[in-house]
Write a protein that holds these residues in place. Structure first.
Motif, short mmCIF file in Angstrom:
data_model
loop_
_atom_site.label_atom_id
_atom_site.label_comp_id
_atom_site.label_asym_id
_atom_site.label_seq_id
_atom_site.Cartn_x
_atom_site.Cartn_y
_atom_site.Cartn_z
N VAL A 121 0.85 -1.19 0.00
CA VAL A 121 0.00 0.00 0.00
C VAL A 121 0.88 1.24 0.00
O VAL A 121 1.63 1.48 0.94
N ALA A 122 0.78 2.01 -1.08
CA ALA A 122 1.52 3.27 -1.18
C ALA A 122 0.53 4.42 -1.09
O ALA A 122 -0.52 4.40 -1.75
N ARG A 123 0.85 5.38 -0.25
CA ARG A 123 0.08 6.63 -0.21
C ARG A 123 0.90 7.64 -0.99
O ARG A 123 1.96 8.07 -0.56
N ILE A 124 0.41 8.00 -2.17
CA ILE A 124 1.15 8.85 -3.09
C ILE A 124 0.77 10.31 -2.88
O ILE A 124 -0.41 10.67 -2.90
N PHE A 125 1.78 11.15 -2.70
CA PHE A 125 1.57 12.58 -2.51
C PHE A 125 1.88 13.31 -3.81
O PHE A 125 2.33 12.71 -4.78
N ASN A 126 1.62 14.63 -3.83
CA ASN A 126 1.75 15.45 -5.04
C ASN A 126 2.96 15.07 -5.88
O ASN A 126 4.09 15.19 -5.44
N THR A 127 2.69 14.65 -7.10
CA THR A 127 3.73 14.24 -8.03
C THR A 127 3.57 15.04 -9.31
O THR A 127 2.46 15.31 -9.75
N TYR A 128 4.70 15.43 -9.89
CA TYR A 128 4.68 16.23 -11.12
C TYR A 128 5.79 15.75 -12.04
O TYR A 128 6.70 15.03 -11.62
N GLY A 129 5.73 16.20 -13.28
CA GLY A 129 6.79 15.90 -14.23
C GLY A 129 6.27 15.95 -15.65
O GLY A 129 5.07 16.13 -15.89
N PRO A 130 7.19 15.81 -16.61
CA PRO A 130 6.78 15.77 -18.01
C PRO A 130 5.73 14.69 -18.23
O PRO A 130 5.72 13.68 -17.54
N ARG A 131 4.87 14.95 -19.17
CA ARG A 131 3.79 14.06 -19.59
C ARG A 131 2.59 14.10 -18.66
O ARG A 131 1.63 13.37 -18.87
N MET A 132 2.63 14.94 -17.62
CA MET A 132 1.42 15.09 -16.83
C MET A 132 0.40 15.85 -17.67
O MET A 132 0.77 16.59 -18.59
N HIS A 133 -0.85 15.66 -17.41
CA HIS A 133 -1.90 16.31 -18.18
C HIS A 133 -1.87 17.81 -17.90
O HIS A 133 -1.86 18.23 -16.74
N MET A 134 -1.85 18.60 -18.95
CA MET A 134 -1.73 20.05 -18.78
C MET A 134 -2.99 20.68 -18.20
O MET A 134 -2.92 21.79 -17.69
N ASN A 135 -4.09 20.01 -18.29
CA ASN A 135 -5.35 20.61 -17.85
C ASN A 135 -5.96 19.82 -16.70
O ASN A 135 -7.17 19.68 -16.62
N ASP A 136 -5.13 19.33 -15.79
CA ASP A 136 -5.65 18.50 -14.71
C ASP A 136 -6.17 19.31 -13.52
O ASP A 136 -6.70 18.74 -12.58
N GLY A 137 -5.98 20.61 -13.54
CA GLY A 137 -6.52 21.46 -12.48
C GLY A 137 -5.68 21.50 -11.22
O GLY A 137 -6.08 22.09 -10.22
N ARG A 138 -4.50 20.88 -11.25
CA ARG A 138 -3.64 20.90 -10.06
C ARG A 138 -2.72 22.12 -10.10
O ARG A 138 -2.51 22.72 -11.15
N VAL A 139 -2.17 22.46 -8.97
CA VAL A 139 -1.40 23.69 -8.85
C VAL A 139 -0.19 23.71 -9.77
O VAL A 139 0.14 24.74 -10.35
N VAL A 140 0.51 22.61 -9.93
CA VAL A 140 1.71 22.59 -10.78
C VAL A 140 1.34 22.95 -12.22
O VAL A 140 1.90 23.87 -12.81
N SER A 141 0.40 22.22 -12.79
CA SER A 141 0.02 22.48 -14.18
C SER A 141 -0.65 23.84 -14.34
O SER A 141 -0.38 24.55 -15.31
#
Length: 162
Positions: free
Chosen positions: A5-25
């Motif tokens: 079980v992994a609890r994944i926190f804010n992740t970013y990088g190339p190929r992320m969706h540009m319109n995902d509504g998250r702060v990075v994008s």
């Protein structure tokens, strides 16, 4: 059956969706399109960001381990949203203004993973510095916008819901 079980926190990088509504994008798109960079609330709420390759290494380490308790995979280094907006503005360049708007209901004031278990049981912690990962992400977004034949009249629409 073996389970991890992994609890994944804010992740970013190339190929992320540009319109995902998250702060990075959102911040990167706003900066690249010479829009205002929109900060919800005071901007003093904190977030932590991990680069995608760090997440992948953490997941692989978890899958290869015998550890079956939940493990947080994220970067424990916190930044305020104001700091993050300034970092993006500096990386992209330009003359964007940072504008504060009404805060979002139920927006957590602090997000910082405790990665003690990941360090202890997986010998894992994030390695990629924020500016290094963000530069790669900004360049990816810049190329994607060119690919979509971005013009000032044809801006990539940002989802306004965080």
């Amino acid at each position: 059956m073996q389970v991890r079980v992994a609890r994944i926190f804010n992740t970013y990088g190339p190929r992320m969706h540009m319109n995902d509504g998250r702060v990075v994008s959102n911040f990167i798109l706003q900066a690249l399109q010479d829009d205002v960079i929109t900060v919800y609330g005071s901007g003093e709420q904190t977030r932590s960001f991990q680069y995608v390759s760090d997440l992948v290494e953490g997941l692989v380490a978890l899958m290869n381990s015998n550890y079956s308790q939940p493990v947080n995979l994220g970067n424990p280094v916190e930044r305020t949203i104001n700091e993050f907006a300034t970092i993006i503005k500096t990386l992209v360049g330009g003359h964007n203004n940072i504008v504060h708007v009404s805060e979002v209901e139920d927006d957590p004031q602090r997000r910082r993973p405790d990665i003690t278990r990941a360090k202890k049981y997986l010998n894992w912690e994030p390695k990629v510095e924020l500016n290094v990962g963000l530069q790669k992400t900004v360049e990816y977004f810049r190329q994607e916008l060119k690919r979509f034949q971005h013009t000032p009249r044809n801006k990539f629409i940002i989802d306004k819901h965080p």
